[in-house]
Design a protein around this motif. Sequence first.
Motif, PDB file in Angstrom:
ATOM      1  N   PRO A 149       0.950  -1.174   0.009  1.00  0.00           N
ATOM      2  CA  PRO A 149      -0.088   0.018   0.105  1.00  0.00           C
ATOM      3  C   PRO A 149       0.839   1.238   0.027  1.00  0.00           C
ATOM      4  N   GLY A 150       0.484   2.082  -0.726  1.00  0.00           N
ATOM      5  CA  GLY A 150       1.301   3.563  -1.021  1.00  0.00           C
ATOM      6  C   GLY A 150       2.405   3.203  -2.084  1.00  0.00           C
ATOM      7  N   GLY A 151       2.511   2.236  -2.673  1.00  0.00           N
ATOM      8  CA  GLY A 151       3.531   2.056  -3.749  1.00  0.00           C
ATOM      9  C   GLY A 151       2.790   2.338  -5.040  1.00  0.00           C
ATOM     10  N   SER A 152       3.768   2.223  -5.925  1.00  0.00           N
ATOM     11  CA  SER A 152       3.313   2.434  -7.552  1.00  0.00           C
ATOM     12  C   SER A 152       3.723   1.423  -8.438  1.00  0.00           C
ATOM     13  N   LEU A 153       3.222   1.286  -9.388  1.00  0.00           N
ATOM     14  CA  LEU A 153       3.258   0.328 -10.562  1.00  0.00           C
ATOM     15  C   LEU A 153       2.773   1.149 -11.906  1.00  0.00           C
ATOM     16  N   ARG A 154       3.403   0.752 -12.858  1.00  0.00           N
ATOM     17  CA  ARG A 154       3.207   1.046 -14.286  1.00  0.00           C
ATOM     18  C   ARG A 154       2.957   0.107 -15.184  1.00  0.00           C
ATOM     19  N   LEU A 155       1.633  -0.005 -15.681  1.00  0.00           N
ATOM     20  CA  LEU A 155       1.280  -0.935 -16.649  1.00  0.00           C
ATOM     21  C   LEU A 155       1.350  -0.198 -17.866  1.00  0.00           C
ATOM     22  N   SER A 156       1.715  -1.354 -18.916  1.00  0.00           N
ATOM     23  CA  SER A 156       1.979  -1.014 -20.372  1.00  0.00           C
ATOM     24  C   SER A 156       1.145  -1.709 -21.251  1.00  0.00           C
ATOM     25  N   VAL A 195      -0.247   2.341 -24.636  1.00  0.00           N
ATOM     26  CA  VAL A 195      -0.706   3.015 -23.752  1.00  0.00           C
ATOM     27  C   VAL A 195      -0.418   2.471 -22.458  1.00  0.00           C
ATOM     28  N   ASP A 196       0.003   3.360 -21.311  1.00  0.00           N
ATOM     29  CA  ASP A 196       0.418   2.984 -20.236  1.00  0.00           C
ATOM     30  C   ASP A 196      -0.463   3.700 -19.114  1.00  0.00           C
ATOM     31  N   LEU A 197      -0.495   3.090 -17.926  1.00  0.00           N
ATOM     32  CA  LEU A 197      -1.238   3.396 -16.867  1.00  0.00           C
ATOM     33  C   LEU A 197      -0.129   3.504 -15.648  1.00  0.00           C
ATOM     34  N   GLN A 198       0.044   4.798 -15.229  1.00  0.00           N
ATOM     35  CA  GLN A 198       0.891   4.955 -13.899  1.00  0.00           C
ATOM     36  C   GLN A 198       0.070   4.998 -12.855  1.00  0.00           C
ATOM     37  N   MET A 199       0.344   4.100 -12.064  1.00  0.00           N
ATOM     38  CA  MET A 199      -0.437   3.777 -10.759  1.00  0.00           C
ATOM     39  C   MET A 199       0.252   4.380  -9.493  1.00  0.00           C
ATOM     40  N   ASN A 200       0.003   5.534  -8.741  1.00  0.00           N
ATOM     41  CA  ASN A 200       0.466   5.840  -7.570  1.00  0.00           C
ATOM     42  C   ASN A 200      -0.357   5.805  -6.391  1.00  0.00           C
ATOM     43  N   SER A 201       0.226   5.884  -5.290  1.00  0.00           N
ATOM     44  CA  SER A 201      -0.465   5.585  -4.017  1.00  0.00           C
ATOM     45  C   SER A 201      -1.591   4.706  -4.063  1.00  0.00           C
ATOM     46  N   LEU A 202      -0.769   3.383  -4.448  1.00  0.00           N
ATOM     47  CA  LEU A 202      -2.168   2.533  -4.443  1.00  0.00           C
ATOM     48  C   LEU A 202      -2.438   1.946  -3.289  1.00  0.00           C
ATOM     49  N   LYS A 203      -3.832   1.297  -3.172  1.00  0.00           N
ATOM     50  CA  LYS A 203      -4.662   1.022  -1.992  1.00  0.00           C
ATOM     51  C   LYS A 203      -4.876  -0.598  -2.157  1.00  0.00           C
ATOM     52  N   PRO A 204      -5.086  -1.136  -1.041  1.00  0.00           N
ATOM     53  CA  PRO A 204      -5.639  -2.546  -1.257  1.00  0.00           C
ATOM     54  C   PRO A 204      -6.883  -2.662  -2.121  1.00  0.00           C
ATOM     55  N   GLU A 205      -7.741  -1.839  -2.086  1.00  0.00           N
ATOM     56  CA  GLU A 205      -8.913  -1.626  -2.886  1.00  0.00           C
ATOM     57  C   GLU A 205      -8.638  -1.440  -4.419  1.00  0.00           C
ATOM     58  N   THR A 245      -1.831  -6.792  -7.414  1.00  0.00           N
ATOM     59  CA  THR A 245      -2.040  -7.065  -5.888  1.00  0.00           C
ATOM     60  C   THR A 245      -1.645  -5.939  -4.909  1.00  0.00           C
ATOM     61  N   VAL A 246      -2.156  -5.286  -4.289  1.00  0.00           N
ATOM     62  CA  VAL A 246      -1.962  -4.274  -3.352  1.00  0.00           C
ATOM     63  C   VAL A 246      -1.984  -5.004  -1.875  1.00  0.00           C
ATOM     64  N   SER A 247      -1.055  -5.391  -1.359  1.00  0.00           N
ATOM     65  CA  SER A 247      -0.918  -5.987   0.143  1.00  0.00           C
ATOM     66  C   SER A 247       0.341  -5.773   0.866  1.00  0.00           C
ATOM     67  N   SER A 248      -0.002  -5.588   2.326  1.00  0.00           N
ATOM     68  CA  SER A 248       1.509  -5.739   2.968  1.00  0.00           C
ATOM     69  C   SER A 248       1.853  -7.119   3.431  1.00  0.00           C
ATOM     70  N   ARG A 305     -10.431  -2.857 -15.033  1.00  0.00           N
ATOM     71  CA  ARG A 305     -10.224  -3.601 -14.102  1.00  0.00           C
ATOM     72  C   ARG A 305     -11.412  -4.525 -13.506  1.00  0.00           C
ATOM     73  N   GLN A 306     -11.225  -5.680 -13.004  1.00  0.00           N
ATOM     74  CA  GLN A 306     -11.973  -6.541 -12.634  1.00  0.00           C
ATOM     75  C   GLN A 306     -11.595  -7.130 -11.056  1.00  0.00           C
ATOM     76  N   ALA A 307     -12.117  -6.986  -9.920  1.00  0.00           N
ATOM     77  CA  ALA A 307     -11.656  -7.415  -8.762  1.00  0.00           C
ATOM     78  C   ALA A 307     -12.675  -8.681  -8.659  1.00  0.00           C
ATOM     79  N   PRO A 308     -12.213  -9.710  -7.791  1.00  0.00           N
ATOM     80  CA  PRO A 308     -13.087 -10.962  -7.406  1.00  0.00           C
ATOM     81  C   PRO A 308     -14.395 -10.482  -6.942  1.00  0.00           C
ATOM     82  N   GLY A 309     -15.533 -11.256  -7.473  1.00  0.00           N
ATOM     83  CA  GLY A 309     -16.879 -11.132  -7.320  1.00  0.00           C
ATOM     84  C   GLY A 309     -17.476  -9.758  -7.570  1.00  0.00           C
ATOM     85  N   LYS A 310     -16.623  -9.064  -8.439  1.00  0.00           N
ATOM     86  CA  LYS A 310     -17.335  -7.487  -9.023  1.00  0.00           C
ATOM     87  C   LYS A 310     -17.459  -7.459 -10.528  1.00  0.00           C
TER      88      LYS A 310
END
Length: 115
Positions: free
Chosen positions: A14-21, A78-88, A112-115, A38-43
């Motif tokens: 949590p709080g970290g960053s990832l970049r998708l391409s 197309v890239d997606l820069q993701m900062n301040s990631l949360k578990p959700e 996956t955003v998890s500690s 995006r699709q989370a389990p059960g959603k």
Amino acid sequence: QVQLVESGGGLVQPGGSLRLSCAASGSIFRINAMGWYRQAPGKERELVAVTTSGGSTDYADSVKGRFTISRDRAKNTVDLQMNSLKPEDTAVYYCYVRRIVTDYWGQGTQVTVSS
């Protein structure tokens, strides 16, 4: 046909960053929009961010201010820069292209955003 190949998913704290391409190939002319869902389990699958051929962008309210979408027309990526990631934010992320009236999807990459 358009082929999409995604990369960049993984496990981050949590709080970290990832970049998708996402790289598009095939019949890549007349692309109207590129983006990420995006699709989370059960959603249901939900829009994360999209950029159109006219240069406009749109984001889900839940990611505004944290995620940034960018498109490189020369490289057809197309890239997606993701900062301040949360578990959700944990989900399978899918690259998306709309060419004329047809939608194309990548195979998905797990974030996956998890500690």
